[in-house]
Structures are given as structure tokens and as C-alpha cells.
Design a protein around this motif. Structure first.
Motif, PDB file in Angstrom:
ATOM      1  N   ARG A  34       0.944  -1.147   0.026  1.00  0.00           N
ATOM      2  CA  ARG A  34      -0.069  -0.031   0.043  1.00  0.00           C
ATOM      3  C   ARG A  34       0.890   1.278  -0.118  1.00  0.00           C
ATOM      4  N   ILE A  35       2.002   1.294   0.832  1.00  0.00           N
ATOM      5  CA  ILE A  35       2.968   2.533   0.887  1.00  0.00           C
ATOM      6  C   ILE A  35       3.603   2.533  -0.350  1.00  0.00           C
ATOM      7  N   CYS A  36       3.986   1.483  -0.972  1.00  0.00           N
ATOM      8  CA  CYS A  36       4.680   1.772  -2.361  1.00  0.00           C
ATOM      9  C   CYS A  36       3.752   2.091  -3.542  1.00  0.00           C
ATOM     10  N   SER A  37       2.521   1.675  -3.324  1.00  0.00           N
ATOM     11  CA  SER A  37       1.485   2.160  -4.506  1.00  0.00           C
ATOM     12  C   SER A  37       1.110   3.623  -4.180  1.00  0.00           C
ATOM     13  N   PHE A  38       1.189   3.996  -2.806  1.00  0.00           N
ATOM     14  CA  PHE A  38       0.753   5.485  -2.442  1.00  0.00           C
ATOM     15  C   PHE A  38       1.835   6.429  -2.972  1.00  0.00           C
ATOM     16  N   MET A  39       3.157   5.829  -2.874  1.00  0.00           N
ATOM     17  CA  MET A  39       4.488   6.785  -3.384  1.00  0.00           C
ATOM     18  C   MET A  39       4.370   6.873  -4.885  1.00  0.00           C
ATOM     19  N   ASN A  40       3.861   6.103  -5.513  1.00  0.00           N
ATOM     20  CA  ASN A  40       3.767   6.078  -7.219  1.00  0.00           C
ATOM     21  C   ASN A  40       2.695   6.661  -7.487  1.00  0.00           C
ATOM     22  N   ASP A  41       1.769   7.192  -6.689  1.00  0.00           N
ATOM     23  CA  ASP A  41       0.559   7.997  -7.183  1.00  0.00           C
ATOM     24  C   ASP A  41       1.045   9.566  -7.700  1.00  0.00           C
ATOM     25  N   PRO A  42       0.703   9.894  -8.723  1.00  0.00           N
ATOM     26  CA  PRO A  42       0.746  11.422  -8.638  1.00  0.00           C
ATOM     27  C   PRO A  42       0.127  12.234  -7.749  1.00  0.00           C
TER      28      PRO A  42
END
Length: 271
Positions: A34-42
Motif C-alpha cells: 500500500r505504501i509503495c502504491s501510494f508513493m507512485n501515485d501522482p
């Protein structure tokens, strides 16, 4: 291999393996994903009102941007208030906190809010066309082609960076050393706070007709400081005589603002 999940996440989200490994060890695989996905969101496009050039309120700048640039913008404080009215505000992606030495805690959104929610003054979010409540009249090719940016009315600056400036709690008349100035984002953010005429009060015990603030912008990479120099004029500063202020630098700048015609704010930026 125990490291395989972390390596897979590093490859999937283009993050360094040491980071995903540390996150997996602390939070487990599911939360790390979840954290990694969040970090990739513009992230959203946030701007900071420049009080040196624009003395009006955040709402007035948003109105100007719509009328002159055809872009809908909303103060971040308004967005946070509207999201906090629901059952929860976990959809708010501005999840950060910053605490000053004085103990004032600023929290923006997120699942684990602490203290009061307070957006930085002058922090404004530009809405994409699909989120606009108005019918777009026109669209600029880019932010850099907008009249508001060319006039120096605002700077593009992440909300987190603006929180750092606000957490310093500077006031007109302060001396500030920006030791890692980089390209000047926080330097100019500090200048805007120091030149905010709304902070002037007639009943201040240290009232004077003119208040001068000083900022020293320092960095070990000279090229970064050239970017600061290149932005001074648009932001509202003019070349000054460095001998008037200090001998530690070969460059200085100053500008003035007035809230009632009888009291002036000045700010120098020395590089």
C-alpha cells in the motif's frame, strides 16, 4: 528467499531494494505494498501564493486565476474542511505532519490525524479539468505559461514543503539562514511570509514605520543558487547593493509592501 517479496516490490514500484526491505520488515508485505502504491501515485498540483507580488487573500487569487487563466483553484484549507465533514477523510492523500519547536502541530489529512488540521496559509490546489465544478473557459499549455505564474503571483510548491516553512513560525523582522537553499523554493516561501502585510498589527509592542527582514540563501552547489538568482525578478525582488547589508555575499535584493500606506515591509535575500 526471504528477500524475494521486497525485491518484487522494488521492481514493481521502481523503488530501491533497501527501502522496500526495510518497509517489509517493519510493516509487513500488505502494508508495504500500500505504501509503495501510494508513493507512485501522482500528487495534486499545489501552488503557494507569493505575498510579495499578490497582497490579496487566497480566495482572491483563486478568483483571479479563474478569470485570467481559466483555471479553477481552491485553497487547501477549504478542501480539507470539506473532506473532514464526512464520516472519514481517508481519501485525502495529503497525509503529513510537521511540528515546530513551539509545540504547534500541523496535520493534513490521513487516517491517523493528531491535533488540529491546519493547511499552510497561501497553499492552493489547482484542480484538473475533470474535477472542476466550472466549465473550463480555456486551458494554458502549462503552468509556466499561465499569466499568474509569469506575474509572480504564485510558485509551484508541494504542500509538504509549505508546511516546513509554516512550521518555522517566522515573523517580519526576523533573520533567517536557509542553509540548504537548493533552487529557492523554501527561500521564496520564507520571503512571502516575511512580506505578508496581513501579519502587521498597529498594536504590536515593537511597532515601527518600517520592518526589515533578512534571508541568507546558502548551498554548496553553486548552480542551484543561480536558479535562485534567475527567479528573483519575477518573484518581486530587485538588485540591491550588498554593501548595505553584509560583506558575506556579493548579491542582495529587496522589496517593499504596505498595508496602510504608512508602514513598510522590506526583505533582503542574500546569496
Amino acid at each position: 528467499n526471504a528477500d524475494t517479496p521486497a525485491i518484487n516490490l522494488a521492481i514493481q514500484y521502481s523503488l530501491p531494494t533497501f527501502l522496500t526491505t526495510a518497509l517489509v520488515s517493519q510493516y509487513g508485505y500488505s502494508m508495504t505494498q500500500r505504501i509503495c502504491s501510494f508513493m507512485n501515485d501522482p500528487g495534486p498540483v499545489t501552488i503557494r501564493k507569493n505575498c510579495v507580488r499578490f497582497s490579496g487573500s487566497d480566495e482572491e487569487l483563486c478568483k483571479w486565476l479563474w478569470e485570467e487563466d481559466g483555471v479553477q483553484a481552491v485553497p487547501l484549507s477549504v478542501l480539507l474542511e470539506s473532506k473532514s465533514e464526512g464520516v472519514n477523510n481517508n481519501d485525502n492523500k495529503l497525509q503529513l505532519t510537521a511540528q515546530s519547536n513551539g509545540g504547534a502541530l500541523y496535520a493534513l489529512g490521513g487516517e491517523y490525524n493528531v491535533g488540529s488540521v491546519r493547511a499552510p496559509n497561501g497553499c492552493i490546489q489547482i484542480l484538473p479539468p475533470e474535477q472542476s465544478t466550472f466549465q473550463q473557459k480555456k486551458l494554458s499549455k502549462s503552468i509556466w505559461s499561465m499569466r499568474g505564474w509569469q506575474n509572480g503571483y504564485f510558485e509551484v510548491q508541494d504542500a509538504g514543503s509549505q508546511c516546513i516553512v509554516q512550521s518555522l513560525e517566522v515573523s517580519p523582522g526576523d533573520y533567517v539562514l536557509d542553509y540548504c537553499a537548493g533552487n529557492g523554493g523554501k527561500t521564496f516561501g520564507l520571503a512571502s511570509v516575511l512580506m505578508d502585510t496581513n501579519r502587521l498589527r498597529r498594536d504590536d509592542p515593537d511597532y515601527s514605520d518600517e520592518i526589515t527582514s533578512h534571508i541568507v540563501a546558502h548551498d554548496v552547489v553553486e548552480e542551484r543558487l543561480r536558479q535562485v538568482e534567475g527567479s528573483l525578478s519575477r518573484v518581486g525582488f530587485e538588485d540591491g547593493d550588498p554593501n548595505d547589508l553584509s560583506t558575506i555575499t556579493s548579491y542582495s535584493a529587496g522589496c517593499e509592501a504596505s498595508n496602510d500606506g504608512s508602514r513598510r515591509l522590506r526583505c533582503s535575500i542574500q546569496i
